[in-house]
Design a protein around this motif. Structure first.
Motif, PDB file in Angstrom:
ATOM      1  N   ALA A  94       0.818  -1.214   0.000  1.00 38.45           N
ATOM      2  CA  ALA A  94       0.000   0.000   0.000  1.00 38.45           C
ATOM      3  C   ALA A  94       0.853   1.266   0.000  1.00 38.45           C
ATOM      4  O   ALA A  94       0.407   2.323  -0.455  1.00 38.45           O
ATOM      5  N   HIS A  95       2.095   1.162   0.485  1.00 35.96           N
ATOM      6  CA  HIS A  95       2.960   2.342   0.575  1.00 35.96           C
ATOM      7  C   HIS A  95       3.764   2.594  -0.700  1.00 35.96           C
ATOM      8  O   HIS A  95       4.599   3.494  -0.737  1.00 35.96           O
ATOM      9  N   LEU A  96       3.520   1.817  -1.745  1.00 42.75           N
ATOM     10  CA  LEU A  96       4.361   1.868  -2.941  1.00 42.75           C
ATOM     11  C   LEU A  96       4.504   3.281  -3.504  1.00 42.75           C
ATOM     12  O   LEU A  96       5.593   3.688  -3.908  1.00 42.75           O
ATOM     13  N   PHE A  97       3.412   4.036  -3.521  1.00 38.96           N
ATOM     14  CA  PHE A  97       3.456   5.375  -4.132  1.00 38.96           C
ATOM     15  C   PHE A  97       3.283   6.494  -3.097  1.00 38.96           C
ATOM     16  O   PHE A  97       2.873   7.603  -3.440  1.00 38.96           O
ATOM     17  N   ASP A  98       3.619   6.199  -1.839  1.00 40.34           N
ATOM     18  CA  ASP A  98       3.434   7.192  -0.773  1.00 40.34           C
ATOM     19  C   ASP A  98       4.229   8.465  -0.992  1.00 40.34           C
ATOM     20  O   ASP A  98       3.844   9.542  -0.526  1.00 40.34           O
ATOM     21  N   SER A  99       5.363   8.360  -1.661  1.00 37.22           N
ATOM     22  CA  SER A  99       6.205   9.552  -1.849  1.00 37.22           C
ATOM     23  C   SER A  99       5.685  10.473  -2.950  1.00 37.22           C
ATOM     24  O   SER A  99       6.231  11.551  -3.153  1.00 37.22           O
ATOM     25  N   GLU A 102       0.750  13.132  -5.853  1.00 36.12           N
ATOM     26  CA  GLU A 102      -0.273  12.954  -6.885  1.00 36.12           C
ATOM     27  C   GLU A 102      -1.074  11.655  -6.701  1.00 36.12           C
ATOM     28  O   GLU A 102      -2.167  11.513  -7.248  1.00 36.12           O
ATOM     29  N   CYS A 103      -0.509  10.719  -5.956  1.00 36.39           N
ATOM     30  CA  CYS A 103      -1.163   9.420  -5.753  1.00 36.39           C
ATOM     31  C   CYS A 103      -1.887   9.325  -4.408  1.00 36.39           C
ATOM     32  O   CYS A 103      -2.296   8.238  -4.001  1.00 36.39           O
ATOM     33  N   LEU A 153      -9.757   3.543  -9.541  1.00 40.48           N
ATOM     34  CA  LEU A 153     -10.278   4.578  -8.641  1.00 40.48           C
ATOM     35  C   LEU A 153     -11.487   5.273  -9.243  1.00 40.48           C
ATOM     36  O   LEU A 153     -12.443   5.620  -8.538  1.00 40.48           O
ATOM     37  N   LEU A 154     -11.466   5.473 -10.567  1.00 40.78           N
ATOM     38  CA  LEU A 154     -12.548   6.201 -11.247  1.00 40.78           C
ATOM     39  C   LEU A 154     -13.682   5.284 -11.697  1.00 40.78           C
ATOM     40  O   LEU A 154     -14.733   5.775 -12.110  1.00 40.78           O
ATOM     41  N   HIS A 155     -13.458   3.970 -11.621  1.00 39.83           N
ATOM     42  CA  HIS A 155     -14.475   3.019 -12.087  1.00 39.83           C
ATOM     43  C   HIS A 155     -15.699   3.065 -11.162  1.00 39.83           C
ATOM     44  O   HIS A 155     -15.583   2.922  -9.950  1.00 39.83           O
TER      45      HIS A 155
END
Length: 282
Positions: A94-99, A102-103, A153-155
């Motif tokens: 879950a932390h893959l894009f924490d940095s 934009e995510c 997310l948009l689905h």
């Protein structure tokens, strides 16, 4: 029937997330969980999908996102030597894009996925991105995963799988042997006569203790779990074969047609005949 924790070693594979394709003659029982989220697309085959306390059928283009530590299992029931079961799986922390600020919105999706989310009627573009994942470079994988999560997310056409009251039960390594035996035996013998006493004996427990343990672990009583699993198996037969309904009832472990009809109507809201007709009209 507590789940087994699956260890996913991303450091050893020298990747920040795991992507792979499954191709099996049959998906076998393996009730498990892991800290990573998991996105699974069924590209070929059909069977029963277990997510938390949800028991439902899966078919081709079934797309599901599972949250952290949510127990799950995919099982194919119809044996056909000429058919295979195939899936695309992406497992990521879950932390893959924490940095990446934009995510930030991805966390909303991850929180919802704690119950498991099925994405109905996924767009062709999304399916194509998943199926062509193999063709990308490692950096391309990261970019594609961001785009895929954004589309999820948009689905809007989604359903939750596990109920909001379900609380997953984690397990120690010492319990793995018993869990594997009980899980495999139930799901591989749905067509046989299964009783509380028989399963309690196999679990080396007395019947009352087994019933409490099973209900706490799965969110269903043993009888309810068994009936749900058998009815989903019956639904597969009703929608994919022209077998007589009585034969399907017996093939799925029901001892009488009347019991099968009552149970089917209670769980599906339709009689077996009405269900088959609805499938034919689609």
């Amino acid at each position: 029937m507590k789940p087994i924790i699956e260890r996913i070693d991303l450091k050893e594979s020298q990747t920040s997330f795991r992507y792979f394709k499954l191709k099996e003659q049959k998906f076998k029982p393996f009730w498990h969980y892991h800290p990573e989220l998991e996105l699974t697309l069924i590209t070929k085959g059909s069977g029963t999908r277990f997510v938390g306390n949800s028991i439902l059928n899966y078919t081709e283009n079934d797309l599901v996102l599972l949250g952290s530590n949510l127990p799950h299992n995919y099982i194919s029931h119809l044996n056909n030597p000429s058919m295979t079961q195939e899936a695309i799986v992406i497992q990521f922390p879950a932390h893959l894009f924490d940095s990446f600020i934009e995510c930030e919105a991805f966390k909303t999706l991850y929180n919802s996925a704690t119950r498991g989310i099925q994405f109905l009627h996924p767009a062709p573009q999304l399916l194509e991105q998943l199926c062509s994942f193999d063709d990308l470079s490692k950096t391309g994988h990261l970019a594609a995963l961001i785009e895929i999560i954004q589309q999820l997310l948009l689905h809007e056409d989604t359903v939750y799988l596990s109920s909001s009251s379900y609380l997953p039960q984690m397990v120690t390594d010492k319990s793995k042997s018993k869990i594997k035996v009980i899980t495999s035996y139930i799901l591989e013998n749905l067509t046989s006569k299964l009783t509380v006493n028989l399963m309690a004996e196999k679990a080396h427990m007395i019947a009352p203790s087994f019933c409490r343990w099973f209900k706490k672990s799965t969110g269903h009583s043993f009888v309810t779990f068994l009936n749900l699993s058998r009815i989903e198996l019956a639904c597969m037969h009703l929608s994919t074969t022209d077998k007589p309904i009585q034969a399907i009832a017996f093939d799925c472990g029901f001892e009488s047609l009347s019991h099968f009809n009552r149970t089917f109507k209670k769980l599906k809201g339709l009689s077996p005949r009405e269900f088959r007709n609805s499938m034919l009209s689609h």
